[in-house]
Write a protein that holds these residues in place. Structure first.
Motif, PDB file in Angstrom:
ATOM      1  N   ILE A 181       0.892  -1.168   0.000  1.00 16.47           N
ATOM      2  CA  ILE A 181       0.000   0.000   0.000  1.00 16.47           C
ATOM      3  C   ILE A 181       0.924   1.210   0.000  1.00 16.47           C
ATOM      4  CG2 ILE A 181      -1.787   1.233   1.278  1.00 16.47           C
ATOM      5  CD1 ILE A 181      -2.474  -1.552   2.569  1.00 16.47           C
ATOM      6  N   HIS A 182       0.972   1.891  -1.111  1.00 22.30           N
ATOM      7  CA  HIS A 182       1.967   2.959  -1.264  1.00 22.30           C
ATOM      8  C   HIS A 182       1.275   4.275  -1.573  1.00 22.30           C
ATOM      9  CE1 HIS A 182       5.749   4.942  -2.244  1.00 22.30           C
ATOM     10  NE2 HIS A 182       6.410   3.844  -1.969  1.00 22.30           N
ATOM     11  N   GLU A 183       1.803   5.334  -1.021  1.00 23.26           N
ATOM     12  CA  GLU A 183       1.288   6.652  -1.385  1.00 23.26           C
ATOM     13  C   GLU A 183       1.698   6.978  -2.821  1.00 23.26           C
ATOM     14  OE1 GLU A 183       2.894   9.968  -1.991  1.00 23.26           O
ATOM     15  OE2 GLU A 183       4.160  10.256  -0.202  1.00 23.26           O
ATOM     16  N   ALA A 184       0.818   7.642  -3.541  1.00 24.60           N
ATOM     17  CA  ALA A 184       1.133   8.130  -4.887  1.00 24.60           C
ATOM     18  C   ALA A 184       0.452   9.496  -5.000  1.00 24.60           C
ATOM     19  CB  ALA A 184       0.637   7.167  -5.950  1.00 24.60           C
ATOM     20  N   THR A 185       1.063  10.479  -4.394  1.00 24.28           N
ATOM     21  CA  THR A 185       0.421  11.793  -4.307  1.00 24.28           C
ATOM     22  C   THR A 185       0.249  12.421  -5.695  1.00 24.28           C
ATOM     23  OG1 THR A 185       1.441  12.048  -2.130  1.00 24.28           O
ATOM     24  CG2 THR A 185       0.524  14.027  -3.115  1.00 24.28           C
ATOM     25  N   THR A 186       1.156  12.103  -6.598  1.00 26.17           N
ATOM     26  CA  THR A 186       1.040  12.601  -7.976  1.00 26.17           C
ATOM     27  C   THR A 186       1.113  11.431  -8.946  1.00 26.17           C
ATOM     28  OG1 THR A 186       3.424  12.898  -8.225  1.00 26.17           O
ATOM     29  CG2 THR A 186       2.179  14.769  -7.346  1.00 26.17           C
ATOM     30  N   ALA A 187       0.716  11.699 -10.186  1.00 28.07           N
ATOM     31  CA  ALA A 187       0.833  10.669 -11.229  1.00 28.07           C
ATOM     32  C   ALA A 187       2.273  10.588 -11.728  1.00 28.07           C
ATOM     33  CB  ALA A 187      -0.119  10.981 -12.375  1.00 28.07           C
ATOM     34  N   SER A 188       2.835  11.732 -12.123  1.00 32.28           N
ATOM     35  CA  SER A 188       4.216  11.696 -12.604  1.00 32.28           C
ATOM     36  C   SER A 188       5.025  12.943 -12.249  1.00 32.28           C
ATOM     37  CB  SER A 188       4.245  11.476 -14.120  1.00 32.28           C
ATOM     38  OG  SER A 188       3.482  12.462 -14.765  1.00 32.28           O
ATOM     39  N   ARG A 189       4.380  14.027 -11.859  1.00 35.43           N
ATOM     40  CA  ARG A 189       5.164  15.229 -11.554  1.00 35.43           C
ATOM     41  C   ARG A 189       5.879  15.044 -10.213  1.00 35.43           C
ATOM     42  NH1 ARG A 189       1.768  18.476  -8.053  1.00 35.43           N
ATOM     43  NH2 ARG A 189      -0.271  17.475  -7.993  1.00 35.43           N
ATOM     44  N   PRO A 190       7.132  15.495 -10.132  1.00 40.61           N
ATOM     45  CA  PRO A 190       7.881  15.352  -8.877  1.00 40.61           C
ATOM     46  C   PRO A 190       7.290  16.231  -7.794  1.00 40.61           C
ATOM     47  CG  PRO A 190       9.322  15.949 -10.740  1.00 40.61           C
ATOM     48  CD  PRO A 190       7.920  16.120 -11.208  1.00 40.61           C
ATOM     49  N   LEU A 191       7.285  15.730  -6.575  1.00 38.18           N
ATOM     50  CA  LEU A 191       6.788  16.493  -5.427  1.00 38.18           C
ATOM     51  C   LEU A 191       7.646  16.112  -4.225  1.00 38.18           C
ATOM     52  CD1 LEU A 191       4.554  18.413  -4.353  1.00 38.18           C
ATOM     53  CD2 LEU A 191       3.240  16.368  -3.760  1.00 38.18           C
TER      54      LEU A 191
END
Ligand SMILES: [Zn+2]
Ligand SMILES: [Zn+2]
Length: 249
Positions: A181-191
């Motif tokens: 179960i992993h966070e994925a705050t964005t689709a591809s933009r770096p954050l």
């Protein structure tokens, strides 16, 4: 063991998602990992009484991971709880967690149950709870503040929750993860301090990771564009989690 997604949104919450938190549902005492949104309403939707929650693990002190706590404590009092509630947090967070709980004035409600604050040292992997077939442990995350990921071993299977993190070599080094179960705050933009779906797909070993459920999701991110680039044999094992869905381990 049922793992329920109590919330699946990023820090700013979502139109249809509460902030990310999990429930490890067990007949011998359930564990909430972080707490946001509307915990009492979510427990009702699951047909659960608040006293079925034995403990709460706070992965870090950011508001989106903790702000549901007063509501849960209040609901436990309304339900007449008498058994203690364990709250786990990093040792550096202990004082403010205790003072925050103190400010709620539980002794004046008066709550008939005790809140026991237990600490871990976030940089040091350690076991929080174990019994004959289940072990719950923490490991260091890579976030803006002291943060841990959570590892659950149950009857030989392994589930891992990243919490908020950049790509984490501790997770990558695990030889087998049945459910990540992993966070994925964005689709591809770096954050900064977070992970994108694209980074996750490129970084982790998909022979070691069997299933991936993504949380800490942001409304209107183009996750599907990234999924469209992924080979089917990997894509079929990944999904965006939704509030109140669950996985079995
Ligand atoms: Zn967060
Ligand atoms: Zn955070």
């Amino acid at each position: 063991m049922e793992i329920v997604f109590m919330g699946t949104a990023c820090a700013a919450a979502g139109r249809d998602r509460d902030n990310t938190s999990l429930l490890l549902r067990s007949e011998i005492g359930s564990t909430m990992i972080d707490i946001g949104g509307n915990p009492l309403g979510k427990l009702k939707r699951l047909d659960m009484r608040t006293d079925e929650v034995a403990r709460l693990v706070l992965t870090h002190g950011h508001i989106d991971h903790i702000y549901g706590l007063p509501s849960l404590l209040w609901g436990m009092w309304l339900d007449g709880r008498e058994k203690p509630l364990d709250i786990y947090c990093d040792e550096s967070d202990r004082d403010w967690v205790k003072s925050w709980i103190g400010m709620l004035g539980m002794s004046e409600w008066p709550a008939r149950y005790e809140v026991v604050v237990r600490t871990y040292a976030w940089k040091q992997p350690s076991v929080l709870v174990s019994d004959s077939d289940t072990e719950l442990s923490i490991f260091p995350g890579r976030h803006a503040v002291p943060t841990v990921g959570v590892k659950l071993k149950h009857q030989g299977k392994v589930a891992v929750y990243s919490s908020d993190t950049e790509l984490n070599p501790v997770i990558k080094a695990m030889s087998r993860i049945d459910l990540l179960i992993h966070e994925a705050t964005t689709a591809s933009r770096p954050l900064a301090s977070h992970s994108s779906l694209r980074e996750i797909i490129l970084y982790y070993d998909w022979t070691a990771v069997r299933r991936l459920a993504l949380v800490h999701l942001t409304d209107d991110e183009p996750y599907d564009e990234v999924f469209a680039e992924v080979p089917h044999y990997i894509r079929s094992r990944m999904r965006l989690a939704q509030d109140l869905e669950s996985e079995l381990l």
